[in-house]
Design a protein around this motif. Structure first.
Motif, short mmCIF file in Angstrom:
data_model
loop_
_atom_site.label_atom_id
_atom_site.label_comp_id
_atom_site.label_asym_id
_atom_site.label_seq_id
_atom_site.Cartn_x
_atom_site.Cartn_y
_atom_site.Cartn_z
N UNK A 1 -39.75 14.20 -27.55
CA UNK A 1 -41.19 14.19 -27.85
C UNK A 1 -41.40 14.02 -29.35
N UNK A 2 -40.42 13.37 -29.97
CA UNK A 2 -40.46 13.17 -31.42
C UNK A 2 -41.75 12.50 -31.88
N UNK A 3 -42.12 11.45 -31.17
CA UNK A 3 -43.31 10.71 -31.58
C UNK A 3 -44.56 11.59 -31.52
N UNK A 4 -44.64 12.40 -30.47
CA UNK A 4 -45.80 13.27 -30.33
C UNK A 4 -45.81 14.31 -31.45
N UNK A 5 -44.61 14.80 -31.81
CA UNK A 5 -44.53 15.80 -32.89
C UNK A 5 -45.01 15.16 -34.19
N UNK A 6 -44.52 13.94 -34.46
CA UNK A 6 -44.92 13.25 -35.70
C UNK A 6 -46.43 13.03 -35.71
N UNK A 7 -46.94 12.52 -34.59
CA UNK A 7 -48.37 12.23 -34.52
C UNK A 7 -49.20 13.48 -34.75
N UNK A 8 -48.80 14.57 -34.06
CA UNK A 8 -49.59 15.79 -34.18
C UNK A 8 -49.58 16.27 -35.63
N UNK A 9 -48.39 16.25 -36.26
CA UNK A 9 -48.31 16.75 -37.64
C UNK A 9 -49.09 15.86 -38.60
N UNK A 10 -48.84 14.54 -38.50
CA UNK A 10 -49.50 13.63 -39.44
C UNK A 10 -51.02 13.65 -39.24
N UNK A 11 -51.44 13.64 -37.98
CA UNK A 11 -52.87 13.61 -37.71
C UNK A 11 -53.54 14.86 -38.23
N UNK A 12 -52.89 16.01 -38.03
CA UNK A 12 -53.48 17.25 -38.52
C UNK A 12 -53.59 17.19 -40.04
N UNK A 13 -52.51 16.77 -40.67
CA UNK A 13 -52.53 16.70 -42.14
C UNK A 13 -53.63 15.74 -42.61
#
Lengths: 117, 925
Positions: free
Chosen positions: B793-805
């Motif tokens: 779920x790497x992509x989802x982790x990246x998306x969630x982190x980047x989007x939140x930031x």
């Protein structure tokens, strides 16, 4: 040289600009004439150093207080004639009043007696 | 003419000015000499006197020249110093403006640099534009069309990637070897055709050290077709790619340096690949990474060595499949002849392929579904990487684009507010005789400086951003091949955008405020109503824009945050904590039946003795991340559809902590010779037996046309449902087979160790044990079970982190923009508020008056962005899990967050307004 000259006064810093502007108030003229005019009008008390006259002219031009154009001199040679700009006129006015105030203040302090007279 | 342009003019006309100065001084000398003569001096003497009087001409010229240059720089330095003072005086705004711009520029540059290296760059070979990739497309075969046992198309077996395309049907780059031979004969449009096939996970032994290495099988003219020259030795040639040829390999530059010390040392060495000796004949140049930017193989092997090297692999290529007409397994690229277009090549090759493929069809159904040849551009290499990353990257690009838009709006707003606030100052300076363009120039200097600071800091952020993204995308993969360099073009565009924003929004108000009518502006230092309303409404538009964009970001953050938390809370049915996973392939290293089983069993015993290791087991695949395997499974001759299987060792359910509901798990007593047993999941039990107890019943594993021979097995237990495959899809019915009773040969294995404490602390011990057991078997893919799941779920982790930031950033910028606008508004209305308060307005009323305006701005922003969010969130639907794109919770959360941020930003100026002392305010007026 045997020419007799009265004791010269060193020009105060920054005064040359005002003198040039004042000289140009009577009408456009070239650098040499400006130097002669200052010298004559101050009864030879003020000698304008040519070495500082021309840089000063160009500085004033850069600041937009005077402008220049090439015209034929009375001797028929091409010469650079300077004239005052409206800005320069304004600047001269404010400098003039400053000088008046300064001169008056100096006078008051140096010759306290005159006040009573 | 303004002084600025005059000076510019001067700089441009240096030569003419020099001549003029000389003429001017000459005139002076003449006039002086003339005067001297009149005073009675001789001509020569007069000239000398004049010269003496003038002094050093060169020095004089230097002095004048200095004046020319100096005043230009003098003003510039003045402007810059003034600008710095203004920025320092307004620290919060300036910092935020610079930071937001820098982040906007940095993030955009970083993402675009990745885009460029992934999506746009060409292969590092000569003339990449003439390379084409060959594929075919076919009407997606309907499984119902095939009559019993007969396939519906000529592709009887496909070993490689294939994609479903909505327009073209099934699209795949794989071909049978005979098709390659047919296309090679065409020399009218193609100058060469070459084939290749990935050689994954080779066991390579160099100087006694075994490692898993990625390679590529290539046809004899692969390097000739790509026009690659060797860095050492020679590359693979046609003669190497024959059945009888001695086994050779070519290695990459990186591999040669790592394993042999240098490229020169590598050539001529003998290495063992999958226990077969080969001679290294050469090294590829350092910039060459093959044709797939995602792969970067370290070994290149002749296509024909495929059969030799994969002889032990139960699913490997055999000599008979090599030449079979209906086995689709090799990929092809070709180089077009000079002047031949892709369309021409397509027109020439398609009929040729059709003619051949038609001859391979054995019935009418196959003939109706024949594949059609496709010729596509190949200069960028294979598109696997593009396919994997292009969508996420386009999405991230949109996000950072929005950030840049918000940052620009913020800068614009800041400059507008500042210009308005300084109308009085401008009027004062104009009335004192300051040149208008001089003032405009000074204001411009300020905005350009602000933007330039942002740009400079942006470069720094871009460099960090690229490093961070590489880390995020690689997510711990040490062999991550994707590397992006700072893209100066992109940086230039982003910086130009920010600076032009600075200039545009700095220039407009600068022109306006210097055109101010001096007298009324001076009389009333506060801006005159009529003008300020226009400018204020522009600033309101900008604030509304920021609010609207921020909401979009917040919605994205909400959607991806919820997606991630949905994924993380997916019930796996096993305990993922404190489990170490690693991969072994003893078959590749030379182990065979039945010794391979005792090798694996023996290792399991040895791991058990390690202190701190609680349970040890093994399975052919890890539970999550590798997909799942299916075969025909039937209960009393009735197939159980969609059933998947996993082969496991003893103690597997104990180790993974999957509860046994009925019967028993697979244990030590289940040996190759003992009756075959199977444990099934609850779902399987329910599907095949309803509420009946399945323990004691039998099922048939394999058979029915599958590659696995049929075997009868007894169901001995039922487990609680556990995830197998991935987190996103429902797990089908599962049967767990004892690995030593699997009808297929035992191959690779993934060991699972449940440990006390950090699983990674046991890695060295594990490596040592395996090395002692057999140094030819490398320990590969060591990671914890938790990390393995996170990887999926790497992509989802990246998306969630980047989007939140990004959302936090956007919200902050927007809130500060709002705060600035409202503060200015309150300051402007001090007099009015004073009167209201003098007339008896309560503090609460004043606060409400300000907040109402904030709410109106926020409402307008929301009115624009909520529908926009509903529309655009559909575009990210494929990235979401466990929710609809217009998820009400995410939307509500975003709106609530935005409103509270807006109210907070508005409350501070509102409170300030409520504390206005009517007496002071009125006197001020």
């Amino acid at each position: 040289m045997s020419r007799k000259s009265p004791p010269r006064v060193e020009l105060l810093q920054g005064t040359l600009d005002v003198l040039i502007l004042r000289t140009l108030l009577t009408g456009p003229t070239h650098g040499h004439a400006i130097a002669k005019h200052i010298q004559r009008t101050s009864e030879d008390l003020l000698q304008v150093e040519t070495g500082s006259l021309y840089p000063a002219l160009h500085r004033l031009e850069a600041k937009g207080w005077i402008a220049a154009s090439w015209e034929l001199s009375d001797k028929g040679k091409r010469a650079k004639y300077y004239h005052l700009t409206p800005q320069g006129r304004k600047h001269l006015a404010s400098e003039h009043s400053k000088w008046d105030a300064f001169a008056r203040a100096m006078g008051l302090i140096l010759n306290p007696g005159d006040q009573e007279a | 003419m303004s002084s600025f342009f005059r000076k510019l003019n001067w700089l441009l006309q240096c030569g003419r000015k020099e001549a003029e100065l000389r003429e001017e001084l000459e005139f002076h000398l003449d006039a002086e000499a003339e005067e001297g003569k009149e005073a009675g001096l001789a001509q020569e003497q007069a000239k000398w006197a004049a010269h003496r009087d003038l002094g050093n001409t060169t020095l004089l010229q230097e002095n004048v020249r200095a004046v020319w240059i100096w005043t230009f720089w003098e003003h510039l330095v003045q402007d810059v110093r003034y600008a710095v003072r203004m920025m320092a005086g307004n620290k919060t705004f300036s910092t935020l403006a610079v930071l937001s711009l820098a982040l906007g520029i940095g993030a955009n540059t970083a993402i675009y640099s990745f885009m460029d290296s992934i999506l746009l760059r060409s292969l590092p070979v000569s003339d990449p534009a003439s390379l084409v990739v060959l594929k075919w497309h076919s009407r997606a075969p309907d499984p119902n069309e095939g009559t019993e046992g007969k396939p519906a198309h000529v592709m009887h077996s496909m070993n490689g990637s294939a994609d479903a395309d909505p327009k073209l049907g099934l699209v795949a780059p794989i071909f049978p070897f005979p098709a390659f031979e047919v296309l090679q004969k065409n020399d009218s449009v193609l100058s060469s055709v070459f084939a290749y096939r990935p050689a994954r996970d080779l066991n390579v032994m160099v100087k006694g050290q075994a490692d898993i290495t990625q390679g590529e099988y290539v046809s004899g003219d692969y390097f000739r077709g790509l026009q690659i020259a060797p860095a050492a030795g020679r590359l693979i040639i046609l003669d190497d790619d024959r059945v009888e040829s001695p086994a050779v390999a070519v290695v990459s530059m990186k591999f040669s340096q790592k394993r042999f010390g240098s490229a020169a040392n590598a050539a001529g060495q003998t290495i063992l690949i999958n226990n077969v000796p080969l001679t290294v004949v050469g090294v590829t140049p350092p910039e060459f990474f093959g044709i797939d930017p995602a792969a970067a193989p370290d070994l290149y092997l002749p296509l024909h060595s495929n059969v030799l090297l994969e002889a032990a692999n139960p699913f490997g290529t055999r000599a008979n499949t090599y030449l079979a007409q209906n086995e689709y397994w090799i990929e092809m690229m070709a180089r077009l002849r000079p002047g031949v277009s892709i369309t021409q090549a397509q027109a020439a090759l398609a009929p040729q392929f059709h003619q051949w493929v038609d001859s391979t069809a054995s019935n009418d159904i196959e003939r109706a579904n024949l594949p059609t040849l496709l010729v596509q551009q190949g200069g960028g290499g294979l598109e696997s990487l593009r396919r994997q990353y292009s969508k996420p990257l386009y999405f991230l690009m949109t996000l950072v684009g929005l950030i840049l838009a918000i940052a620009c709006a913020n800068i614009a707003n800041l400059l507008l507010a500042r210009a308005t606030a300084r109308r009085g100052e401008m009027a004062l300076r104009l009335s004192l005789g300051a040149g208008r363009l001089r003032l405009v120039r000074q204001l411009l200097t300020e905005s350009v400086m602000l933007a330039s600071f942002g740009g400079l800091l942006g470069i720094l952020f871009a460099v960090w951003g690229i490093r961070l993204l590489t880390l995020l995308l690689a997510n711990g993969q040490t062999d991550f091949t994707l590397h992006a360099n700072l893209n100066w073009h992109v940086l230039g565009v982003a910086a130009a955008l920010s600076i032009s924003t600075g200039v545009l929004f700095g220039l407009a108000p600068a022109l306006q405020s210097t055109r101010v009518d001096v007298v009324p502006a001076l009389k009333k230092l506060r801006a005159s109503e009529s003008r300020s309303r226009v400018r204020l409404s522009l600033s309101r538009v900008l604030v509304v824009l920021q609010i609207a964009l921020s909401l979009l970001m917040l919605v994205a953050a909400g959607l991806f945050g919820r997606t991630l938390s949905n994924l993380q809370s997916v019930e796996t049915g096993f305990n993922r904590e404190n489990v170490l996973l690693f991969h072994l392939n003893a078959r590749q290293a030379g182990h065979r039946e039945t010794e391979i089983i005792s090798f694996y069993k023996d290792l399991q015993e040895r791991f058990r003795t390690v202190p701190g290791v609680r349970n040890v087991s093994l399975a052919n695949y890890p539970l999550i991340g590798w997909g799942h395997w299916g075969t025909n499974i039937s209960v009393s001759d009735k197939p159980v559809p969609r059933t998947v299987f996993l082969t496991v060792g003893p103690e597997f359910f104990t180790t993974m902590q999957i509860p046994i509901v009925l019967g028993r798990g697979i244990g030590e007593r289940d040996q190759p010779g003992s009756p075959a047993v199977v444990v099934v999941s609850e779902l399987f039990a329910k599907t095949s037996f309803g509420n009946e107890n399945p323990v004691g019943h039998h099922l048939t594993f394999g058979g029915g046309g599958s590659s696995i021979p049929a075997r009868d097995m007894e169901i001995v237990g039922v487990t609680r449902n556990a995830r197998y495959g991935d987190l996103k899809h429902d797990t089908p019915p599962v049967v767990y087979v004892a690995y030593n009773q699997n009808p297929m040969p035992v191959d690779e294995m993934t060991y699972t160790l449940r440990t006390a404490g950090d699983p990674l602390a046991y890695v060295n011990t594990v490596r040592e044990i395996v090395h002692r057991a057999d140094a030819r078997v490398p320990v590969d893919q060591v990671r914890t079970q938790a990390a393995e799941i996170d990887q999926t779920i790497n992509q989802e982790i990246i998306f969630a982190r980047l989007c939140t930031a990004f959302a936090v950033l956007a919200l902050m910028i927007a809130a500060v923009g709002l705060y600035g606008t409202m503060s200015y508004n309150v300051a402007r209305r001090t007099g009015e508020i004073g009167i209201r308060m003098a007339l008896g307005a309560q503090r609460g009323t004043v606060i409400w008056m300000v907040l109402r305006e904030v709410l109106i701005l926020a409402a307008v922003g929301l009115a624009i962005s909520v529908p926009a969010a509903f529309l655009t969130s559909k575009l990210v639907e494929s990235f979401l899990f466990g929710m609809k794109p217009n998820d009400p919770l995410a939307m509500t959360l975003a709106v609530a967050t935005l409103l509270s941020a807006a109210l907070l930003a508005g409350y501070l100026p509102a409170r300030k307004a409520s504390r206005i002392d009517p007496m002071i305010a009125l006197r001020h007026e």
